[in-house]
Design a protein around this motif. Structure first.
Motif, PDB file in Angstrom:
ATOM      1  N   GLY A 110       0.791  -1.216   0.000  1.00 27.97           N
ATOM      2  CA  GLY A 110       0.000   0.000   0.000  1.00 27.97           C
ATOM      3  C   GLY A 110       0.825   1.268   0.000  1.00 27.97           C
ATOM      4  O   GLY A 110       0.303   2.352  -0.222  1.00 27.97           O
ATOM      5  N   GLY A 111       2.148   1.145   0.263  1.00 30.17           N
ATOM      6  CA  GLY A 111       2.987   2.337   0.277  1.00 30.17           C
ATOM      7  C   GLY A 111       3.004   3.056  -1.051  1.00 30.17           C
ATOM      8  O   GLY A 111       2.947   4.287  -1.112  1.00 30.17           O
ATOM      9  N   SER A 112       3.087   2.302  -2.147  1.00 28.17           N
ATOM     10  CA  SER A 112       3.090   2.928  -3.471  1.00 28.17           C
ATOM     11  C   SER A 112       1.749   3.594  -3.751  1.00 28.17           C
ATOM     12  O   SER A 112       1.692   4.652  -4.388  1.00 28.17           O
ATOM     13  CB  SER A 112       3.401   1.885  -4.548  1.00 28.17           C
ATOM     14  N   ALA A 113       0.667   2.990  -3.285  1.00 34.27           N
ATOM     15  CA  ALA A 113      -0.652   3.597  -3.499  1.00 34.27           C
ATOM     16  C   ALA A 113      -0.787   4.894  -2.718  1.00 34.27           C
ATOM     17  O   ALA A 113      -1.351   5.872  -3.203  1.00 34.27           O
ATOM     18  CB  ALA A 113      -1.742   2.617  -3.083  1.00 34.27           C
ATOM     19  N   MET A 114      -0.265   4.904  -1.483  1.00 29.55           N
ATOM     20  CA  MET A 114      -0.310   6.143  -0.703  1.00 29.55           C
ATOM     21  C   MET A 114       0.499   7.247  -1.380  1.00 29.55           C
ATOM     22  O   MET A 114       0.097   8.410  -1.395  1.00 29.55           O
ATOM     23  CB  MET A 114       0.219   5.883   0.707  1.00 29.55           C
ATOM     24  N   LEU A 115       1.635   6.860  -1.966  1.00 27.42           N
ATOM     25  CA  LEU A 115       2.443   7.834  -2.687  1.00 27.42           C
ATOM     26  C   LEU A 115       1.697   8.360  -3.911  1.00 27.42           C
ATOM     27  O   LEU A 115       1.710   9.563  -4.189  1.00 27.42           O
ATOM     28  CB  LEU A 115       3.767   7.195  -3.116  1.00 27.42           C
ATOM     29  N   GLY A 128      10.359  18.229 -10.535  1.00 26.13           N
ATOM     30  CA  GLY A 128      10.407  16.908 -11.168  1.00 26.13           C
ATOM     31  C   GLY A 128       9.995  15.811 -10.201  1.00 26.13           C
ATOM     32  O   GLY A 128       9.277  14.876 -10.577  1.00 26.13           O
ATOM     33  N   LEU A 129      10.435  15.920  -8.956  1.00 26.51           N
ATOM     34  CA  LEU A 129      10.023  14.945  -7.944  1.00 26.51           C
ATOM     35  C   LEU A 129       8.528  15.047  -7.655  1.00 26.51           C
ATOM     36  O   LEU A 129       7.842  14.030  -7.508  1.00 26.51           O
ATOM     37  CB  LEU A 129      10.813  15.164  -6.657  1.00 26.51           C
ATOM     38  N   ALA A 130       8.014  16.271  -7.568  1.00 29.68           N
ATOM     39  CA  ALA A 130       6.588  16.448  -7.275  1.00 29.68           C
ATOM     40  C   ALA A 130       5.713  15.820  -8.343  1.00 29.68           C
ATOM     41  O   ALA A 130       4.650  15.250  -8.042  1.00 29.68           O
ATOM     42  CB  ALA A 130       6.267  17.939  -7.143  1.00 29.68           C
ATOM     43  N   LEU A 131       6.136  15.891  -9.604  1.00 29.46           N
ATOM     44  CA  LEU A 131       5.367  15.288 -10.693  1.00 29.46           C
ATOM     45  C   LEU A 131       5.687  13.815 -10.870  1.00 29.46           C
ATOM     46  O   LEU A 131       4.812  13.010 -11.205  1.00 29.46           O
ATOM     47  CB  LEU A 131       5.662  16.032 -11.998  1.00 29.46           C
ATOM     48  N   GLY A 132       6.948  13.432 -10.690  1.00 31.08           N
ATOM     49  CA  GLY A 132       7.374  12.077 -11.016  1.00 31.08           C
ATOM     50  C   GLY A 132       7.019  11.035  -9.979  1.00 31.08           C
ATOM     51  O   GLY A 132       6.792   9.869 -10.323  1.00 31.08           O
ATOM     52  N   LEU A 133       6.952  11.414  -8.709  1.00 33.52           N
ATOM     53  CA  LEU A 133       6.664  10.421  -7.671  1.00 33.52           C
ATOM     54  C   LEU A 133       5.278   9.794  -7.837  1.00 33.52           C
ATOM     55  O   LEU A 133       5.147   8.564  -7.854  1.00 33.52           O
ATOM     56  CB  LEU A 133       6.818  11.056  -6.282  1.00 33.52           C
ATOM     57  N   PRO A 134       4.194  10.576  -7.981  1.00 34.74           N
ATOM     58  CA  PRO A 134       2.885   9.932  -8.183  1.00 34.74           C
ATOM     59  C   PRO A 134       2.798   9.161  -9.498  1.00 34.74           C
ATOM     60  O   PRO A 134       2.232   8.068  -9.540  1.00 34.74           O
ATOM     61  CB  PRO A 134       1.905  11.117  -8.162  1.00 34.74           C
TER      62      PRO A 134
END
Length: 595
Positions: free
Chosen positions: A142-147, A185-191
């Motif tokens: 679920g960690g990836s889903a929360m991200l 880039g992190l703000a867009l790329g992480l989700p």
């Protein structure tokens, strides 16, 4: 050749229709473009009839929208997209400069997304390379889903405040070089990476279960080589969605560009749309359409190169075998927590004001704290859940149905997907408002218009590979008709993974509504809709972080629930299981896959 020509004409017709619709936007919305332009130029100037007449004469508005469109289109043949109605500057250099900034931001976001997707799939790749992976399970959590469920504008604000301002590690404002691309880039790329990683993680177990993996291990190939080939085996089904992300990260990064003050294409189109600066808006949309066509063509070409002759020879093994759902109590746990939050807050009044209790931290009286007006956040989160969850669930269900139906017709839906995906959400909301009028249903219509596109692209990609499967070739040889193949072979193989994809995008749908609210185009105060809660409490994030963390945590919980529940969407046991087992042990399938 005829099919290619038809597809190009269909794509060109859709592009022309979209650009013409944008050119008619002020007249469709029954607003005076001269008044809007005057306010954008100088908000303090009185809109007297003489002033408005001068603006109309300067812009040539009396000639009518069709004449203006014709003049603008005629200039395109000479590389001239006209002049801005607001600044008077040439449009072409400004749009190309904004495109350059957006492409650089998109490259940084894709790098972050690739690293995030690799981290999401790391456990599955490690176990699969050792042939210790249970094909009925995935390695993600679920960690990836929360991200993936964290709003981009919230991630951007946290990164800018903590990493950029408080720690001072990276610049948090402006656009002056490569260092300025890291945080946005992190703000867009992480989700985005979390979503793509989950989709890849869903396919990897079946790839590792194919005969070539066991044969490669028996011949002494390293686990790294086996994992690399498994990723290559799954990528063709994901490349169309990756192409959609490319366009989305370029034109849909409006909130992130606003926070980091980036002069990108998304922000440029937003400002042009709000000011009804039609030459800039039309040119920006046209560039996004061209980018969508290029990225889609590159994705299809890369998929063909990765699959090789097996697609042409209809000799692929299927990646979608019938297997029982993976047993898990996580959906019950996450669902129970979400229901407990909603039940605890429903008896409370979400609109009750108490200015003496402004921005109070969590306590026994206010478990989630209070907002800037002293309203109980637990009550607002709970009451907002009814609107947000019901609306997002309804949009997701409709998007799944439309996406599957149109995905079964790739020649029709392919250009349509590209055209729809090239429209930034803000522009979509403005177009929907112009056509359908304002109201509470406008954000839902705007999100619903584009929500089906990734699911249709996923359906088409899976369908293309499934039609080339060995078992389907054998079924056709036995005399099965198209109806039988669709009901008993294609739909059972395609619908479950696309349904899991739709569940994974449920938090994203809620986020799209939240983004519109953040930009002032969604729900309006005093509504407790989650996106509006995030938007109105964003200015107090540093002073009262609980005001933002409460709705963000519930969104993250929704993402974890969606991922956990998606594990139960599987093909049932049946005769297809024996067919998949026989295919796994077939020497022909091993030779074809190795080829």
């Amino acid at each position: 050749m005829r099919q290619t020509t038809t597809a190009l004409l269909w794509r060109a017709g859709l592009a022309v229709a979209l650009v013409c619709g944008i050119g008619l936007l002020p007249w469709l919305s029954r607003t005076d473009p001269a008044l809007t332009v005057l306010k954008a130029r100088s908000a303090d100037r009185d809109p007297t009839p003489e002033v408005l007449a001068a603006v109309r004469d300067q812009l040539g508005l009396d000639a009518g929208p069709l004449t203006l469109l014709g003049r603008w289109a005629g200039g395109l043949f000479h590389g001239d997209a006209g002049h801005s109605w607001i600044s008077g500057d040439a449009v072409t250099p400004a749009v190309l400069e904004a495109l350059g900034a957006s492409l650089l931001l998109m490259a940084a976001a894709l790098a972050a997304a690739a690293l995030t997707a690799t981290a999401v799939c790391a456990r599955t790749l490690r176990l699969g390379a050792r042939l210790r992976l249970d094909a009925g399970r995935t390695g993600g959590s679920g960690g990836s889903a929360m991200l993936a469920a964290l709003p981009e504008f919230l991630t951007a604000s946290v990164l800018a405040t903590v990493v950029g301002v408080q720690l001072g590690w990276l610049p948090a404002l402006g656009w002056y070089g490569p260092r300025w691309t890291v945080l946005p880039g992190l703000a867009l790329g992480l989700p985005a990476g979390a979503v793509l990683g989950r989709l890849l993680d869903d396919l990897l177990p079946s790839a590792f279960a194919e005969p070539w993996a066991r044969a490669a291990a028996a011949r002494g190939l390293s686990g790294r080589s086996i994992a690399r080939q498994a990723v290559r085996r799954c990528l063709p089904a994901l490349l169309p969605n990756a192409g959609l992300f490319v366009v989305g990260l370029t034109g849909g990064a409006v909130a992130v560009e606003q926070i980091f003050d980036i002069p990108g294409l998304g922000r440029t189109t937003l400002q042009a749309a709000l000011a009804q600066d039609l030459p800039v808006l039309q040119a920006g949309t046209l560039v996004l359409l061209l980018l969508a066509a290029v990225s889609t063509g590159a994705a299809h070409l890369a998929a063909r190169l990765l699959i090789g002759p097996a697609l042409r020879d209809r000799a692929l093994p299927t990646l979608h075998r019938r297997r029982p759902p993976a047993p898990s109590r996580l959906p019950l746990l996450y669902g129970g927590l979400l229901l407990a939050v909603v039940a605890a807050g429903l008896p409370r009044d979400p609109l009750a004001l108490d200015t003496d209790q402004r921005l109070r931290p969590p306590s026994a009286t206010h478990p989630f704290g209070t907002d800037a007006l002293g309203r109980d956040l637990l009550a607002r989160v709970s009451h907002g859940a009814l609107d947000t969850l019901l609306l997002a669930s309804g949009i997701s269900a409709a998007a799944l149905l439309v996406g599957v139906l149109l995905g079964l017709l790739p020649r029709l839906s392919g250009p349509l997907v590209d055209t729809v995906n090239a429209v930034p959400p803000v522009l979509g909301a403005l177009l929907v408002t112009a056509v359908a009028g304002g109201g509470t249903a406008t954000p839902a219509l705007a999100v619903g218009v584009v929500a089906w596109a990734p699911l249709a692209a996923h359906t088409s990609a899976l369908l293309r590979q499934e039609r080339a499967a060995l078992h389907l070739t054998a079924t056709v040889a036995l005399g099965a008709g198209r109806g039988h193949l669709l009901r008993h072979e294609l739909l059972p193989a395609v619908v479950p993974p696309v349904a899991r994809h739709a569940l994974l995008r449920l938090p994203g749908t809620a986020l799209a509504l939240a983004s519109l609210a953040f930009l002032g185009l969604g729900a309006q105060p005093p509504s407790p809709e989650w996106g509006l809660l995030l938007a109105e409490n964003q200015p107090y994030a540093e002073r009262a972080p609980w005001a933002v963390l409460a709705p963000a945590a519930v969104l993250a919980l929704l993402g974890a629930l969606a991922v956990a529940a998606s594990g139960g969407v599987r093909l049932p046991r049946g005769r297809g299981r024996r067919r998949a087992t026989a295919e796994q042990t077939s020497p022909d399938s091993e030779l074809v896959t190795a080829r």
